[in-house]
Write a protein that holds these residues in place. Structure first.
Motif, mmCIF file in Angstrom:
data_model
loop_
_atom_site.group_PDB
_atom_site.id
_atom_site.type_symbol
_atom_site.label_atom_id
_atom_site.label_comp_id
_atom_site.label_asym_id
_atom_site.label_seq_id
_atom_site.Cartn_x
_atom_site.Cartn_y
_atom_site.Cartn_z
ATOM 1 N N GLY A 233 0.795 -1.227 0.000
ATOM 2 C CA GLY A 233 0.000 0.000 0.000
ATOM 3 C C GLY A 233 0.823 1.270 0.000
ATOM 4 O O GLY A 233 0.269 2.365 0.057
ATOM 5 N N GLY A 234 2.171 1.150 -0.064
ATOM 6 C CA GLY A 234 3.008 2.346 -0.071
ATOM 7 C C GLY A 234 3.114 2.959 -1.460
ATOM 8 O O GLY A 234 2.649 2.385 -2.447
ATOM 9 N N ARG A 235 3.688 4.139 -1.511
ATOM 10 C CA ARG A 235 3.917 4.811 -2.805
ATOM 11 C C ARG A 235 5.396 5.117 -2.957
ATOM 12 O O ARG A 235 6.080 5.420 -1.970
ATOM 13 C CB ARG A 235 3.138 6.126 -2.875
ATOM 14 N N VAL A 236 5.873 5.049 -4.195
ATOM 15 C CA VAL A 236 7.280 5.367 -4.477
ATOM 16 C C VAL A 236 7.297 6.400 -5.583
ATOM 17 O O VAL A 236 6.772 6.155 -6.675
ATOM 18 C CB VAL A 236 8.065 4.106 -4.929
ATOM 19 N N GLU A 237 7.860 7.553 -5.278
ATOM 20 C CA GLU A 237 7.885 8.630 -6.269
ATOM 21 C C GLU A 237 9.334 8.881 -6.666
ATOM 22 O O GLU A 237 10.182 9.094 -5.797
ATOM 23 C CB GLU A 237 7.289 9.887 -5.632
ATOM 24 N N THR A 238 9.615 8.840 -7.957
ATOM 25 C CA THR A 238 10.994 9.068 -8.405
ATOM 26 C C THR A 238 11.110 10.425 -9.110
ATOM 27 O O THR A 238 10.102 11.051 -9.449
ATOM 28 C CB THR A 238 11.447 7.954 -9.368
ATOM 29 N N GLY A 239 12.347 10.860 -9.338
ATOM 30 C CA GLY A 239 12.583 12.103 -10.080
ATOM 31 C C GLY A 239 12.226 13.358 -9.292
ATOM 32 O O GLY A 239 11.918 14.398 -9.871
ATOM 33 N N ARG A 240 12.250 13.296 -7.967
ATOM 34 C CA ARG A 240 11.914 14.486 -7.159
ATOM 35 C C ARG A 240 12.976 14.675 -6.067
ATOM 36 O O ARG A 240 12.957 13.991 -5.043
ATOM 37 C CB ARG A 240 10.529 14.295 -6.526
ATOM 38 N N TRP A 241 13.906 15.597 -6.318
ATOM 39 C CA TRP A 241 14.929 15.895 -5.315
ATOM 40 C C TRP A 241 14.324 16.754 -4.216
ATOM 41 O O TRP A 241 13.674 17.754 -4.498
ATOM 42 C CB TRP A 241 16.124 16.621 -5.949
ATOM 43 N N VAL A 242 14.548 16.390 -2.992
ATOM 44 C CA VAL A 242 14.043 17.158 -1.852
ATOM 45 C C VAL A 242 15.141 18.132 -1.425
ATOM 46 O O VAL A 242 16.284 17.732 -1.213
ATOM 47 C CB VAL A 242 13.673 16.206 -0.685
ATOM 48 N N ARG A 243 14.816 19.404 -1.355
ATOM 49 C CA ARG A 243 15.816 20.430 -0.979
ATOM 50 C C ARG A 243 15.636 20.906 0.453
ATOM 51 O O ARG A 243 16.531 21.514 1.031
ATOM 52 C CB ARG A 243 15.730 21.643 -1.909
ATOM 53 N N SER A 244 14.425 20.691 0.996
ATOM 54 C CA SER A 244 14.156 21.130 2.377
ATOM 55 C C SER A 244 13.021 20.276 2.929
ATOM 56 O O SER A 244 12.132 19.850 2.162
ATOM 57 C CB SER A 244 13.745 22.610 2.360
ATOM 58 N N LEU A 245 13.030 20.055 4.224
ATOM 59 C CA LEU A 245 11.946 19.271 4.827
ATOM 60 C C LEU A 245 10.610 19.972 4.641
ATOM 61 O O LEU A 245 9.556 19.323 4.638
ATOM 62 C CB LEU A 245 12.215 19.048 6.322
ATOM 63 N N ALA A 246 10.652 21.286 4.458
ATOM 64 C CA ALA A 246 9.411 22.049 4.292
ATOM 65 C C ALA A 246 8.649 21.622 3.033
ATOM 66 O O ALA A 246 7.440 21.841 2.928
ATOM 67 C CB ALA A 246 9.734 23.539 4.239
#
Ligand SMILES: Cc1cc2nc3c(=O)[nH]c(=O)nc-3n(C[C@H](O)[C@H](O)[C@H](O)COP(=O)(O)OP(=O)(O)OC[C@H]3O[C@@H](n4cnc5c(N)ncnc54)[C@H](O)[C@@H]3O)c2cc1C
Length: 542
Positions: A233-246
């Protein structure tokens, strides 16, 4: 699934995915966010050179995955991941056609070592014979006393020594080369502690569980993990660099599969200044320059046993490897580097078209180096396999700086994410009773910058997830991550939607449908699925 997950995992390396598998198995809604176009981090396989030549982008040999309690419970075989063992676990060619040859049998290996045979058997026999008790201790939180104290102390009292001291008891070039080649995986001078521990652990693992490659490529491991997250039931999203926890959706727990440097950047002032200062003091090791080759045939090693080896350590006798590693530590590019090579084709013919081969190599270089070491790596191979250069069809090179550009975890090209000094082996990344928990509520570090050690074993991720489960969700029992816990692969239906998000619909899917011909979904790389199913189309397990 609601838009707000219970837990977000940033990074889909083996540790990020191990964390996600553990959290999802506990019944949480999990979202994995990966910056790269595909999942897997240091456990991926791509056609880096020519079509039909499948190269492991990072990890290639998997003794730690076999020995890992996490993967034993996850059960790779039941999920369609096949490990392939070479006849010779690793070999170390020497000038004049000689070689040190390590097979599964301690006795057979020792028998090739002449005058050192007895000493080798006396040292490696008990350690490899008790690896089933020693390994869980090495791959466990160090704050817990080991269950089997005797064997662990037997290993530990030598592990804290430099490789040079242990090698001193051996006289033959071959026995000393075995220690040099295995200990140099630690990317430190062989006079440093605990290089003996690294060398003994890796050699004992060769005898105890082998150094297999994965049939079809290392990516099969992380693809199976991502599929397990999705199936739960989880999701995996690719191609998205996280720059801040916000940038992250609200979640009760956030687990970061990142380096200490990136943890400080992403979390900013959510972390107290003292903790951030400690993260800044974390010391990174040297980098690597990696060269992958597409070859028209097998490498013509002069020594016949080397032709049957999965992994090879190149660089000559102990003293030459020690000199190369000392040069790197001093910030120089060695003229004659220590080279690690894996020829997966000896155990897994699927990596290249019939009759052709792939060869995976790297050497150590100073941190952040932009030097292309292809010429020096090729010279070391040619030294022990004359005629090698004539077989080269194509090369793919990644300098240390490129390594970091592809994966920010590898700061300066340091694939171990931190120097493996004794201090940083025990207190990774900063001295804390529970190193996975950060001072920010609900924020955890789950990458190989935490204990136990770098490598593909998933334990950093699992241990971080267990901490989060206890702290945030009140779950004290370890969730069952075995294949029986999940819906059967045949019932998993994956939707591929344009932004690269992977998810399973709540209702069980009907069997049949699109998939790579003749292969069940769980053993096919996600990239293959993307090829057969354009974005937006459904892929149903075959
Ligand atoms: C060239 C090479 C050879 C190796 N050989 C072996 C081997 O043979 N055997 C072995 O056991 N180990 C080997 N290793 C080590 C092994 O690959 C690593 O120890 C292991 O992959 C660490 O797993 P991890 O999940 O902690 O981090 P990683 O596998 O590095 O994964 C981290 C993931 O997080 C993602 N990420 C980071 N920051 C962000 C962000 N801000 N936003 C979104 N995503 C982010 C990265 O893109 C990456 O996918 C090798 C590594 C390399 C590079």
């Amino acid at each position: 699934m609601p838009s707000s997950p219970d837990a977000v995992v940033v990074g889909s390396g083996p540790n990020g995915l191990a964390a996600a598998v553990t959290l999802a198995a506990a019944g949480l809604e999990v979202l994995v966010i990966e910056g790269a176009p595909a999942v897997g981090g240091g456990c991926r396989t791509e056609e880096l050179t020519l079509p039909g030549f499948w190269h492991d982008v990072c990890s290639a040999a998997h003794p730690l995955a076999v020995a890992s309690p996490f993967f034993q419970r996850f059960d790779l075989a039941a999920r369609g991941v096949t490990l392939a063992w070479p006849e010779v676990e690793f070999a170390h060619p020497l000038d004049g056609g000689r070689a040190a040859v390590v097979t599964r049998s301690v006795g057979e290996t020792a028998a090739r070592l002449g005058a050192d045979g007895r000493a080798y058997r006396r040292l490696l026999g008990p350690i490899s014979g008790h690896m089933d008790q020693i390994c869980p201790a090495i791959l466990a939180p160090l704050r817990l006393p080991p269950r089997h104290l005797g064997p662990v102390i037997g290993y530990g009292r030598r592990a804290v020594l430099p490789a040079s001291l242990v090698a001193r008891r051996w006289r033959t070039t071959e026995a000393r080369a075995i220690m040099a080649g295995a200990a140099a995986h630690g990317m430190m001078p062989l006079t440093a502690v605990p290089t003996a521990g690294i060398g003994l652990m890796l050699t004992a693992l060769a005898h105890a569980v082998g150094w297999p490659v994965v049939a079809g490529g290392s990516a099969r491991i992380t693809d199976a993990m991502a599929a397990a997250v999705v199936a739960n039931g989880g999701r995996v999203e690719t191609g998205r660099w996280v720059r801040s926890l916000a940038e992250l959706p609200p979640a009760r727990a956030i687990l970061l599969d990142v380096s200490p440097k990136e943890l400080a950047l992403l979390a900013g002032d959510r972390l107290p200044g003292r903790y951030r200062a400690a993260l800044r003091r974390f010391r990174y090791g040297p980098g690597i320059c990696k060269v992958d080759f597409a070859l028209s045939g097998p490498v013509p090693w002069t020594n016949q046993a080397c032709r049957r080896a999965g992994t090879l350590h190149l660089g000559g006798p102990f003293e030459q490897i020690a000199a190369a590693e000392a040069a790197v530590a001093a910030g120089r590019h060695p003229e004659y580097p220590y080279v690690l090579a894996v020829q997966p084709g000896v155990a897994d013919p699927s990596r290249a078209p019939a009759g052709r081969q792939t060869l995976w190599t790297y050497c150590h270089v100073p941190s952040g180096s932009t030097a292309d070491m292809t010429g020096r790596i090729e010279a070391q191979i040619e030294r022990f396999a004359p005629g090698f250069r004539d077989l080269i069809l194509a090369r793919a090179v990644r300098t240390a700086a490129d390594e970091e550009a592809h994966n920010p975890n590898y700061v300066g090209g340091d694939i171990g994410v931190g120097l493996q000094t004794l201090r940083q082996t025990i207190l990774r990344p900063v001295p804390r009773w529970n190193p996975y928990r950060t001072p920010a509520r609900g924020l955890y570090l789950c990458s190989s910058a935490t204990p136990p050690v770098p490598g593909v074993h998933g334990r950093c991720g699992e241990l971080a997830a267990l901490t989060a489960l206890r702290d945030v969700f009140g779950v004290r029992d370890r969730p069952d991550i075995g294949p029986g816990r999940l819906r059967s692969p045949a019932a998993i239906k994956i939707l591929l939607i344009p932004n690269g998000l992977l998810r399973a619909p709540p209702a069980p899917a009907s069997p049949g449908g699109v998939g790579p011909p003749g292969r069940p979904y769980l053993s096919a790389p996600l990239s293959e699925l993307r090829r057969v199913a354009p974005a937006g189309r459904e892929v149903v397990a075959s």
